[in-house]
Design an enzyme around this catalytic site. Structure first.
Site, PDB file in Angstrom:
ATOM      1  N   SER A  11      35.100  60.533  39.049  1.00 49.56           N
ATOM      2  CA  SER A  11      34.136  60.778  38.011  1.00 49.56           C
ATOM      3  C   SER A  11      32.879  59.956  38.254  1.00 49.56           C
ATOM      4  O   SER A  11      32.612  59.544  39.641  1.00 49.56           O
ATOM      5  CB  SER A  11      34.664  60.340  36.652  1.00 49.56           C
ATOM      6  OG  SER A  11      34.769  58.815  36.493  1.00 49.56           O
ATOM      7  N   GLY A  12      31.940  59.842  37.325  1.00 53.08           N
ATOM      8  CA  GLY A  12      30.768  59.068  37.703  1.00 53.08           C
ATOM      9  C   GLY A  12      31.037  57.843  37.207  1.00 53.08           C
ATOM     10  O   GLY A  12      29.946  57.000  37.172  1.00 53.08           O
ATOM     11  N   GLY A  13      32.100  57.435  36.815  1.00 58.96           N
ATOM     12  CA  GLY A  13      32.437  56.164  36.458  1.00 58.96           C
ATOM     13  C   GLY A  13      32.592  54.886  37.603  1.00 58.96           C
ATOM     14  O   GLY A  13      32.865  55.656  38.763  1.00 58.96           O
ATOM     15  N   VAL A  14      32.811  53.719  37.288  1.00 58.92           N
ATOM     16  CA  VAL A  14      32.829  52.978  38.139  1.00 58.92           C
ATOM     17  C   VAL A  14      34.524  52.714  38.943  1.00 58.92           C
ATOM     18  O   VAL A  14      34.490  52.412  40.038  1.00 58.92           O
ATOM     19  CB  VAL A  14      32.318  51.643  37.776  1.00 58.92           C
ATOM     20  CG1 VAL A  14      33.141  50.812  36.620  1.00 58.92           C
ATOM     21  CG2 VAL A  14      32.252  50.401  38.922  1.00 58.92           C
ATOM     22  N   ASP A  15      35.097  52.900  37.838  1.00 58.93           N
ATOM     23  CA  ASP A  15      36.565  52.628  38.332  1.00 58.93           C
ATOM     24  C   ASP A  15      37.064  53.644  39.528  1.00 58.93           C
ATOM     25  O   ASP A  15      37.670  53.167  40.505  1.00 58.93           O
ATOM     26  CB  ASP A  15      37.594  52.890  37.106  1.00 58.93           C
ATOM     27  CG  ASP A  15      37.164  51.723  35.961  1.00 58.93           C
ATOM     28  OD1 ASP A  15      36.829  50.490  36.510  1.00 58.93           O
ATOM     29  OD2 ASP A  15      37.251  52.227  34.957  1.00 58.93           O
ATOM     30  N   SER A  16      36.853  54.870  39.235  1.00 60.15           N
ATOM     31  CA  SER A  16      37.427  55.904  40.343  1.00 60.15           C
ATOM     32  C   SER A  16      36.468  55.701  41.526  1.00 60.15           C
ATOM     33  O   SER A  16      37.131  55.969  42.704  1.00 60.15           O
ATOM     34  CB  SER A  16      37.256  57.292  39.753  1.00 60.15           C
ATOM     35  OG  SER A  16      36.053  57.793  39.538  1.00 60.15           O
ATOM     36  N   CYS A  92      46.187  64.864  27.096  1.00 58.14           N
ATOM     37  CA  CYS A  92      45.676  65.512  28.136  1.00 58.14           C
ATOM     38  C   CYS A  92      46.336  64.906  29.594  1.00 58.14           C
ATOM     39  O   CYS A  92      46.434  65.687  30.246  1.00 58.14           O
ATOM     40  CB  CYS A  92      44.133  65.022  28.208  1.00 58.14           C
ATOM     41  SG  CYS A  92      43.375  65.389  29.782  1.00 58.14           S
ATOM     42  N   GLY A 116      41.611  55.814  38.706  1.00 56.31           N
ATOM     43  CA  GLY A 116      40.810  54.528  38.239  1.00 56.31           C
ATOM     44  C   GLY A 116      41.638  53.789  37.205  1.00 56.31           C
ATOM     45  O   GLY A 116      40.870  52.962  36.685  1.00 56.31           O
ATOM     46  N   CYS A 189      36.137  62.501  25.083  1.00 59.51           N
ATOM     47  CA  CYS A 189      35.230  62.847  26.254  1.00 59.51           C
ATOM     48  C   CYS A 189      34.277  64.170  25.853  1.00 59.51           C
ATOM     49  O   CYS A 189      33.247  64.265  26.440  1.00 59.51           O
ATOM     50  CB  CYS A 189      35.821  62.867  27.418  1.00 59.51           C
ATOM     51  SG  CYS A 189      37.200  64.268  27.675  1.00 59.51           S
TER      52      CYS A 189
END
Length: 352
Positions: A11-16, A92, A116, A189
């Site tokens: 995703s656009g997130g830091v974890d992944s 989900c 993530g 989300c």
């Protein structure tokens, strides 16, 4: 290492983003996948592509609007309409996110998938996959993953296990990733403004007004529709009785909301439906009674309890110490220490 090719939910997130980097360091061949759950998620797809370009990984984009609508959005709306409080991520994860990613991985030659999430999967020699809490308890997300199937867990790698969020962000900064300071993802989300009540009414129609019932059993006001409220709620009730109250019970059949005095929020136990029990030696059909810890909401502390699996697929949970306002629709997840044993949806509170 027998497995070399991993599909990462990017995703656009830091974890992944950091998960991709860590897997590469471990020698895996990595590609990314992003699920476009709805038109609202097109921005997430664009953000994921930015990260994929920065990390130089191939990104697979899979549109799954129909599946997300059927498996997540509609059940979420119907649960609220029925006076329950659902967690959309728990809907989900097994049915849509992990279900689609695992299927894509099998069809395209990936042996494992990765996300993530902050949790841990231990793969035993007998083929059983055991879900456990993250070493970073503050960020632990095992509660959200308790309904994953054994097949899904057996394919899953969680590279962030053992890391603190500050460490993950620092790794992203050191790599110069656009996600380094991205905000954490929100629970709903597909609703950037968080106004779930308006969304549900647009989807299913206006929620009908009904009666508030005071602690003494009399009608004390009108509510604006069940979906606007949740068990345990104390604020924004619009009720003035001269003493503080909270929502004790929501009755969808009579369209009533029952209030109780503050201090009476605690329940002795809960009844669970649609239970999922992971393979384990402590709690099973052959051993239906166990003493373990439970969490009645994602951010709740562990609470010791006695769990009894019933023949109809439900489970009775009696807390050692009464717990505050367990809400129907939320999940109660069962733990043996850090190991996830299973859980189910809270159907109702129990009083001894």
């Amino acid at each position: 290492m027998s497995t070399k090719k991993v599909l990462v939910a990017l995703s656009g997130g830091v974890d992944s983003s950091v998960a991709v980097h860590l897997l590469r360091q471990q020698g895996y061949e990595v590609e990314g996948i992003i699920l476009e759950f709805s038109p609202v998620h097109k921005a997430a797809v664009q953000a994921a592509q930015v990260i994929a370009d920065q990390l130089d990984v191939k990104l697979h984009v899979v549109e799954c609007h129909k599946e997300f609508e059927q498996n997540v959005i509609l059940p979420f709306c119907r649960e609220y309409q029925a006076g329950r409080t659902p967690n959309p991520c728990i809907f989900c994860n097994p049915t849509t996110k992990f279900g689609i990613i695992c299927q894509f991985a099998k069809e395209h030659g990936f042996d494992k998938i990765a996300t993530g999430h902050y949790a841990r999967v231990e793969h035993l020699e007998d083929g059983i996959a055991v879900l456990k809490k993250s070493a970073c308890i503050e960020r632990d997300q095992s509660y959200m993953l308790y309904r994953l199937t054994q097949e899904q867990l057996s394919m899953l790698i969680l590279p962030l296990e053992g890391l603190e969020k500050t460490e993950v962000r620092q790794i992203a900064r050191d790599l110069g990733l656009a996600s380094a300071d991205a905000p954490d993802s929100q629970e709903i989300c597909w609703l950037p403004d968080g106004d779930y009540a308006s969304f549900i009414e647009q989807k299913l129609g206006k929620s009908k007004s009904g009666d508030f019932i005071s602690p003494d059993g009399t009608v004390c006001g009108k509510h604006k529709g069940l979906l606007h409220y949740t068990v345990g709620q104390r604020k924004r009730l619009g009720i003035a009785l001269g003493y503080p109250v909270f929502i004790k019970e929501i009755d969808p059949e009579l369209n009533r909301i029952y209030l109780a005095r503050t201090g009476e929020e605690y329940a002795d136990g809960v009844l669970l439906t649609n239970c999922v029990i992971q393979p384990n030696p402590l709690l099973s059909k052959d051993n239906p009674i166990a003493h373990a810890n439970v969490k009645v909401r994602s951010r709740a502390s562990d609470a010791p309890a006695t769990i009894t699996l019933l023949e109809d697929g439900t489970a009775k949970v009696i807390f050692d110490t009464p717990q505050r306002a367990p809400a129907p629709g939320q999940s109660c997840v069962i733990y043996d220490g850090i190991t996830v044993l299973g859980g189910g949806y809270i159907s109702k509170q129990l009083e001894l």
